[in-house]
Scaffold this motif. Structure first.
Motif, PDB file in Angstrom:
ATOM      1  N   ILE A   1       8.146  11.015 -20.362  1.00 17.90           N
ATOM      2  CA  ILE A   1       6.986  11.905 -20.427  1.00 17.90           C
ATOM      3  C   ILE A   1       6.079  11.616 -19.233  1.00 17.90           C
ATOM      4  CG2 ILE A   1       4.943  12.485 -21.791  1.00 17.90           C
ATOM      5  CD1 ILE A   1       6.517  11.516 -24.247  1.00 17.90           C
ATOM      6  N   VAL A   2       5.504  12.660 -18.680  1.00 16.15           N
ATOM      7  CA  VAL A   2       4.570  12.520 -17.568  1.00 16.15           C
ATOM      8  C   VAL A   2       3.218  13.072 -18.013  1.00 16.15           C
ATOM      9  CG1 VAL A   2       4.094  13.113 -15.169  1.00 16.15           C
ATOM     10  CG2 VAL A   2       6.451  12.794 -15.907  1.00 16.15           C
ATOM     11  N   LEU A   3       2.168  12.306 -17.770  1.00 21.41           N
ATOM     12  CA  LEU A   3       0.808  12.715 -18.107  1.00 21.41           C
ATOM     13  C   LEU A   3       0.019  12.816 -16.809  1.00 21.41           C
ATOM     14  CD1 LEU A   3      -1.465  13.183 -20.221  1.00 21.41           C
ATOM     15  CD2 LEU A   3      -1.848  10.728 -20.154  1.00 21.41           C
TER      16      LEU A   3
ATOM     17  N   SER B   1      -1.537  22.543 -10.223  1.00 22.81           N
ATOM     18  CA  SER B   1      -0.392  22.966 -11.037  1.00 22.81           C
ATOM     19  C   SER B   1       0.911  22.968 -10.230  1.00 22.81           C
ATOM     20  CB  SER B   1      -0.643  24.330 -11.666  1.00 22.81           C
ATOM     21  OG  SER B   1      -0.888  25.290 -10.677  1.00 22.81           O
ATOM     22  N   GLU B   2       0.843  23.249  -8.921  1.00 26.22           N
ATOM     23  CA  GLU B   2       2.058  23.233  -8.096  1.00 26.22           C
ATOM     24  C   GLU B   2       2.640  21.824  -8.032  1.00 26.22           C
ATOM     25  OE1 GLU B   2      -1.046  24.107  -5.979  1.00 26.22           O
ATOM     26  OE2 GLU B   2      -0.977  25.744  -7.422  1.00 26.22           O
ATOM     27  N   MET B   3       1.760  20.825  -7.901  1.00 28.78           N
ATOM     28  CA  MET B   3       2.210  19.434  -7.838  1.00 28.78           C
ATOM     29  C   MET B   3       2.805  19.016  -9.181  1.00 28.78           C
ATOM     30  SD  MET B   3       2.761  16.740  -6.106  1.00 28.78           S
ATOM     31  CE  MET B   3       2.003  17.319  -4.618  1.00 28.78           C
ATOM     32  N   ARG B   4       2.166  19.427 -10.263  1.00 28.44           N
ATOM     33  CA  ARG B   4       2.697  19.119 -11.600  1.00 28.44           C
ATOM     34  C   ARG B   4       4.111  19.658 -11.748  1.00 28.44           C
ATOM     35  NH1 ARG B   4      -1.586  18.980 -16.173  1.00 28.44           N
ATOM     36  NH2 ARG B   4      -3.496  18.677 -15.025  1.00 28.44           N
ATOM     37  N   ARG B   5       4.281  20.931 -11.424  1.00 29.03           N
ATOM     38  CA  ARG B   5       5.592  21.568 -11.568  1.00 29.03           C
ATOM     39  C   ARG B   5       6.640  20.887 -10.708  1.00 29.03           C
ATOM     40  NH1 ARG B   5       2.473  26.351 -11.996  1.00 29.03           N
ATOM     41  NH2 ARG B   5       2.649  26.750  -9.768  1.00 29.03           N
ATOM     42  N   ALA B   6       6.285  20.544  -9.490  1.00 28.41           N
ATOM     43  CA  ALA B   6       7.252  19.917  -8.578  1.00 28.41           C
ATOM     44  C   ALA B   6       7.712  18.554  -9.097  1.00 28.41           C
ATOM     45  CB  ALA B   6       6.639  19.773  -7.183  1.00 28.41           C
ATOM     46  N   ILE B   7       6.782  17.750  -9.554  1.00 31.94           N
ATOM     47  CA  ILE B   7       7.140  16.414 -10.056  1.00 31.94           C
ATOM     48  C   ILE B   7       7.945  16.527 -11.346  1.00 31.94           C
ATOM     49  CG2 ILE B   7       6.191  14.265 -11.016  1.00 31.94           C
ATOM     50  CD1 ILE B   7       3.931  14.506  -8.915  1.00 31.94           C
TER      51      ILE B   7
ATOM     52  N   ALA C   1      -0.867  11.342  -8.218  1.00 33.60           N
ATOM     53  CA  ALA C   1       0.026  12.496  -8.337  1.00 33.60           C
ATOM     54  C   ALA C   1       0.200  13.156  -6.979  1.00 33.60           C
ATOM     55  CB  ALA C   1      -0.508  13.487  -9.360  1.00 33.60           C
ATOM     56  N   SER C   2       0.940  12.474  -6.117  1.00 34.54           N
ATOM     57  CA  SER C   2       1.285  13.031  -4.800  1.00 34.54           C
ATOM     58  C   SER C   2       2.801  12.966  -4.660  1.00 34.54           C
ATOM     59  CB  SER C   2       0.621  12.231  -3.678  1.00 34.54           C
ATOM     60  OG  SER C   2       1.207  10.951  -3.562  1.00 34.54           O
ATOM     61  N   TRP C   3       3.335  13.819  -3.814  1.00 34.35           N
ATOM     62  CA  TRP C   3       4.785  13.860  -3.655  1.00 34.35           C
ATOM     63  C   TRP C   3       5.309  12.538  -3.087  1.00 34.35           C
ATOM     64  CZ3 TRP C   3       8.215  16.442  -5.995  1.00 34.35           C
ATOM     65  CH2 TRP C   3       9.532  16.438  -5.558  1.00 34.35           C
ATOM     66  N   ASN C   4       4.604  11.969  -2.104  1.00 31.99           N
ATOM     67  CA  ASN C   4       5.048  10.704  -1.502  1.00 31.99           C
ATOM     68  C   ASN C   4       5.070   9.575  -2.534  1.00 31.99           C
ATOM     69  OD1 ASN C   4       5.355  11.893   0.984  1.00 31.99           O
ATOM     70  ND2 ASN C   4       3.342  11.269   1.724  1.00 31.99           N
ATOM     71  N   GLU C   5       4.035   9.492  -3.340  1.00 30.05           N
ATOM     72  CA  GLU C   5       3.983   8.429  -4.339  1.00 30.05           C
ATOM     73  C   GLU C   5       5.054   8.645  -5.406  1.00 30.05           C
ATOM     74  OE1 GLU C   5       0.749   5.682  -6.629  1.00 30.05           O
ATOM     75  OE2 GLU C   5       0.329   6.664  -4.741  1.00 30.05           O
TER      76      GLU C   5
ATOM     77  N   ASP D   1       0.812  -1.217   0.000  1.00 25.34           N
ATOM     78  CA  ASP D   1       0.000   0.000   0.000  1.00 25.34           C
ATOM     79  C   ASP D   1       0.849   1.271   0.000  1.00 25.34           C
ATOM     80  OD1 ASP D   1      -2.618   0.835  -0.320  1.00 25.34           O
ATOM     81  OD2 ASP D   1      -2.848   1.329   1.807  1.00 25.34           O
ATOM     82  N   GLU D   2       2.054   1.173  -0.567  1.00 32.25           N
ATOM     83  CA  GLU D   2       2.916   2.337  -0.710  1.00 32.25           C
ATOM     84  C   GLU D   2       2.632   3.067  -2.021  1.00 32.25           C
ATOM     85  OE1 GLU D   2       6.673   0.365  -0.465  1.00 32.25           O
ATOM     86  OE2 GLU D   2       6.707   0.443   1.733  1.00 32.25           O
ATOM     87  N   LEU D   3       2.073   2.333  -2.998  1.00 30.18           N
ATOM     88  CA  LEU D   3       1.641   2.902  -4.271  1.00 30.18           C
ATOM     89  C   LEU D   3       0.173   2.563  -4.464  1.00 30.18           C
ATOM     90  CD1 LEU D   3       4.558   1.940  -6.712  1.00 30.18           C
ATOM     91  CD2 LEU D   3       4.171   4.143  -5.614  1.00 30.18           C
ATOM     92  N   LYS D   4      -0.578   3.514  -4.981  1.00 28.54           N
ATOM     93  CA  LYS D   4      -2.022   3.304  -5.177  1.00 28.54           C
ATOM     94  C   LYS D   4      -2.339   2.727  -6.544  1.00 28.54           C
ATOM     95  CE  LYS D   4      -2.826   5.155  -1.202  1.00 28.54           C
ATOM     96  NZ  LYS D   4      -2.546   4.247  -0.130  1.00 28.54           N
ATOM     97  N   GLY D   5      -1.602   3.134  -7.576  1.00 24.65           N
ATOM     98  CA  GLY D   5      -1.919   2.701  -8.926  1.00 24.65           C
ATOM     99  C   GLY D   5      -3.140   3.441  -9.459  1.00 24.65           C
TER     100      GLY D   5
END
Length: 177
Positions: A67-69, A76-82, A38-42, A9-13
């Motif tokens: 590529i990331v989709l 948008s902050e999470m997108r930019r960070a990843i 799309a979370s920082w931990n994942e 349960d460390e990744l949700k998929g």
């Protein structure tokens, strides 16, 4: 390692369908599609797994091809960070993978109208007035039917589109008059 992280349960998929099986990855000959929340931990867990894999196999991410989709609901902050952390580029929904659309919206007819366009382009380029009936048959069976078959190996094409493609083939067979 991705599957083990999912079991822990460390990744949700990502669910294939509402309430369906959750997938963390798909492997192809030389490609890997990884799915996650799309979370920082994942992202850090996925990044760590890719780093371990790279050290063990000497196969690392090609930053120019990575590529990331994101889902439209991701901030948008999470997108930019990843994107900044992984060094990849963000892909929009209109792009394709292996010639097939990545995202199909509400209008499947519109998404797959390219199939009809490709069939029409092939048919209109051939000088059918000089072909024998057996020549037409070979072109229809070997070339024209192969175009939608590739798409249909992954997606169910709308009936209206299938009917229009069949109509184009019939017009080619019998002549465009």
């Amino acid at each position: 390692m991705l599957e083990l992280a999912k079991q822990r349960d460390e990744l949700k998929g990502v669910a294939v369908a509402h309430g369906g099986v959750k997938m963390t990855h798909l492997l192809f000959t030389d490609d890997c599609l990884i799915f996650g929340k799309a979370s920082w931990n994942e992202w850090k867990k996925i990044s760590g797994i890719l780093e371990v894999y790279g050290k063990a196999s000497s196969q690392n991410l090609n930053k120019h091809k990575t590529i990331v989709l994101f889902s439209p609901t991701v901030a948008s902050e999470m997108r930019r960070a990843i994107i900044k952390d992984c060094g990849a580029r963000e892909q929009n929904n209109c792009e394709k993978y292996l010639g097939l659309p990545i995202m199909v919206g509400r209008s499947r007819y519109q998404a797959f109208s390219i199939v009809k366009d490709r069939v029409w382009k092939k048919l209109s380029n051939w000088k059918n007035q000089f072909l024998s009936p057996s020549g037409k048959e070979v072109l229809i069976k070997a070339v024209i039917q192969a175009i939608p078959t590739y798409y249909m190996s992954v997606f169910k094409l709308p009936k209206k589109l299938s009917d229009e493609i069949a109509s184009l083939m019939a017009k080619f067979w019998w002549g465009f008059k």
